[in-house]
Design a protein around this motif. Structure first.
Motif, PDB file in Angstrom:
ATOM      1  N   SER A  96      12.977 -21.282  63.571  1.00  0.00           N
ATOM      2  CA  SER A  96      11.796 -20.367  63.235  1.00  0.00           C
ATOM      3  C   SER A  96      11.745 -19.121  62.426  1.00  0.00           C
ATOM      4  CB  SER A  96      11.513 -19.484  64.955  1.00  0.00           C
ATOM      5  OG  SER A  96      11.296 -20.520  65.868  1.00  0.00           O
ATOM      6  N   ARG A 120       8.944  -9.265  64.987  1.00  0.00           N
ATOM      7  CA  ARG A 120       7.629  -9.825  64.907  1.00  0.00           C
ATOM      8  C   ARG A 120       6.482  -9.277  65.499  1.00  0.00           C
ATOM      9  NH1 ARG A 120       9.745 -14.161  69.513  1.00  0.00           N
ATOM     10  NH2 ARG A 120      10.678 -12.294  69.959  1.00  0.00           N
ATOM     11  N   CYS A 127       3.828 -13.527  64.527  1.00  0.00           N
ATOM     12  CA  CYS A 127       4.357 -14.581  65.508  1.00  0.00           C
ATOM     13  C   CYS A 127       3.348 -15.714  65.586  1.00  0.00           C
ATOM     14  CB  CYS A 127       4.762 -13.887  66.989  1.00  0.00           C
ATOM     15  SG  CYS A 127       5.447 -14.907  67.831  1.00  0.00           S
ATOM     16  N   ASP A 128       3.872 -16.811  65.376  1.00  0.00           N
ATOM     17  CA  ASP A 128       2.983 -17.992  65.579  1.00  0.00           C
ATOM     18  C   ASP A 128       2.744 -18.544  67.007  1.00  0.00           C
ATOM     19  OD1 ASP A 128       2.546 -18.041  62.828  1.00  0.00           O
ATOM     20  OD2 ASP A 128       3.948 -19.698  62.113  1.00  0.00           O
ATOM     21  N   TYR A 129       3.527 -17.839  68.012  1.00  0.00           N
ATOM     22  CA  TYR A 129       3.190 -18.246  69.410  1.00  0.00           C
ATOM     23  C   TYR A 129       1.793 -18.189  69.677  1.00  0.00           C
ATOM     24  CZ  TYR A 129       8.298 -18.112  70.810  1.00  0.00           C
ATOM     25  OH  TYR A 129       9.604 -18.516  71.008  1.00  0.00           O
ATOM     26  N   THR A 130       1.309 -18.852  70.652  1.00  0.00           N
ATOM     27  CA  THR A 130      -0.039 -18.745  71.298  1.00  0.00           C
ATOM     28  C   THR A 130      -0.110 -18.854  72.723  1.00  0.00           C
ATOM     29  OG1 THR A 130      -0.277 -21.144  70.766  1.00  0.00           O
ATOM     30  CG2 THR A 130      -1.110 -19.903  69.350  1.00  0.00           C
ATOM     31  N   ARG A 133       3.089 -18.276  76.126  1.00  0.00           N
ATOM     32  CA  ARG A 133       4.407 -17.902  75.527  1.00  0.00           C
ATOM     33  C   ARG A 133       4.134 -16.461  74.525  1.00  0.00           C
ATOM     34  NH1 ARG A 133       7.341 -22.230  71.878  1.00  0.00           N
ATOM     35  NH2 ARG A 133       5.412 -22.443  71.043  1.00  0.00           N
ATOM     36  N   ASN A 134       3.017 -16.596  74.089  1.00  0.00           N
ATOM     37  CA  ASN A 134       2.839 -15.206  73.028  1.00  0.00           C
ATOM     38  C   ASN A 134       2.565 -14.187  73.952  1.00  0.00           C
ATOM     39  OD1 ASN A 134       1.780 -13.491  70.810  1.00  0.00           O
ATOM     40  ND2 ASN A 134      -0.063 -13.621  71.911  1.00  0.00           N
ATOM     41  N   SER A 137       6.173 -13.219  75.396  1.00  0.00           N
ATOM     42  CA  SER A 137       7.423 -12.750  74.611  1.00  0.00           C
ATOM     43  C   SER A 137       6.891 -11.239  74.100  1.00  0.00           C
ATOM     44  CB  SER A 137       7.388 -13.738  73.378  1.00  0.00           C
ATOM     45  OG  SER A 137       7.956 -13.150  72.325  1.00  0.00           O
ATOM     46  N   GLU A 206       6.343 -21.350  64.138  1.00  0.00           N
ATOM     47  CA  GLU A 206       6.329 -22.043  65.132  1.00  0.00           C
ATOM     48  C   GLU A 206       7.162 -23.168  64.804  1.00  0.00           C
ATOM     49  OE1 GLU A 206       6.341 -23.247  68.220  1.00  0.00           O
ATOM     50  OE2 GLU A 206       4.337 -22.679  68.700  1.00  0.00           O
ATOM     51  N   SER A 212      10.654 -26.169  72.384  1.00  0.00           N
ATOM     52  CA  SER A 212      11.423 -24.729  72.720  1.00  0.00           C
ATOM     53  C   SER A 212      12.685 -25.109  73.861  1.00  0.00           C
ATOM     54  CB  SER A 212      10.632 -23.779  73.014  1.00  0.00           C
ATOM     55  OG  SER A 212      10.988 -22.768  73.765  1.00  0.00           O
TER      56      SER A 212
END
Length: 235
Positions: A96, A120, A127-130, A133-134, A137, A206, A212
């Motif tokens: 990542s 991030r 941050c590429d989390y969506t 998870r986003n 985090s 991501e 993950s």
């Protein structure tokens, strides 16, 4: 005088990620040694690493018997860096984090900062989390910031730089938390010892392959450990 630099990452089932990572990191216009600790990955990551080790003189590989956890891998790498007299230790995720950010971390260490952390969630970070998870985090880090009263936006990424010569009395092997709580505890202990901390924006990608490895226990364990540190600080 040029600094002796060690870059470290831990691997577990990252066979498909390795070539992309090596291509990126060896593009750097930088003199460094690379250390990877693999926990006997079932997908034979360690076997591919052994092949890569033959073609890279500055690459050192440690293969452990079984999965022993993120915290013990980082502790082993920290001790390895100390024992081999490195000036700087850079830690990162193989899947990542962007190796092109490493020179920025080194620049901040050269400017005299004791510890540098990639963020991030600070201004300029990404941050590429969506989805869920986003949320977990992002707001988890906000919770840590509020409860521990530490003016940082990031506590749980492993993209970090340590000035080992300036942190001689910091003993990572004494830290007790596991998993991502361990990453938070490192920041807390560094802060309480009065070391200077510099936060820089990073792009947290991501992952391209696999999935993950964050276990379901991480959220409750981290919440519990934040409260533990709060009461430790209070009393």
């Amino acid at each position: 005088m040029k600094k002796k630099i060690l870059i470290f990452t831990a691997t577990y089932n990252e066979a498909k990620t390795l070539q992309f990572y090596f291509d990126e990191i060896y593009k750097l216009d930088l003199k460094f040694d690379l250390l990877i600790i693999d926990d006997n990955s079932p997908d034979l990551t360690w076997k591919k690493l052994r092949d890569l080790e033959k073609n890279h003189k500055n690459f050192n590989l440690i293969i452990r018997e079984k999965k022993l956890g993120l915290n013990t891998a980082h502790q082993k790498a920290f001790n390895y860096a100390r024992e081999n007299d490195y000036d700087y230790l850079i830690t990162m995720d193989i899947d990542s984090h962007e190796p092109k950010t490493i020179p920025e971390i080194i620049k901040e260490l050269d400017l005299g900062n004791d510890f540098v952390i990639g963020s991030r969630y600070m201004i300029g970070g990404k941050c590429d989390y969506t989805g869920f998870r986003n949320i977990i985090s992002r707001y988890g880090n906000k919770f840590i910031k509020y409860v521990l009263n530490i003016k940082l936006d990031e506590f749980t990424t492993s993209f970090r730089g340590f000035n080992l010569k300036k942190m001689r009395d910091f003993d990572m092997s004494k830290l007790k938390f596991q998993g991502y709580s361990f990453l938070m505890e490192v920041v807390y202990r560094i802060k309480t010892k009065g070391y200077t901390i510099k936060e820089i924006p990073i792009h947290f990608r991501e992952r391209q392959y696999g999935y993950s490895k964050i276990s379901k226990i991480e959220l409750p364990r981290t919440l519990f450990n934040v409260i533990r540190l709060f009461f430790e600080k209070l009393f």
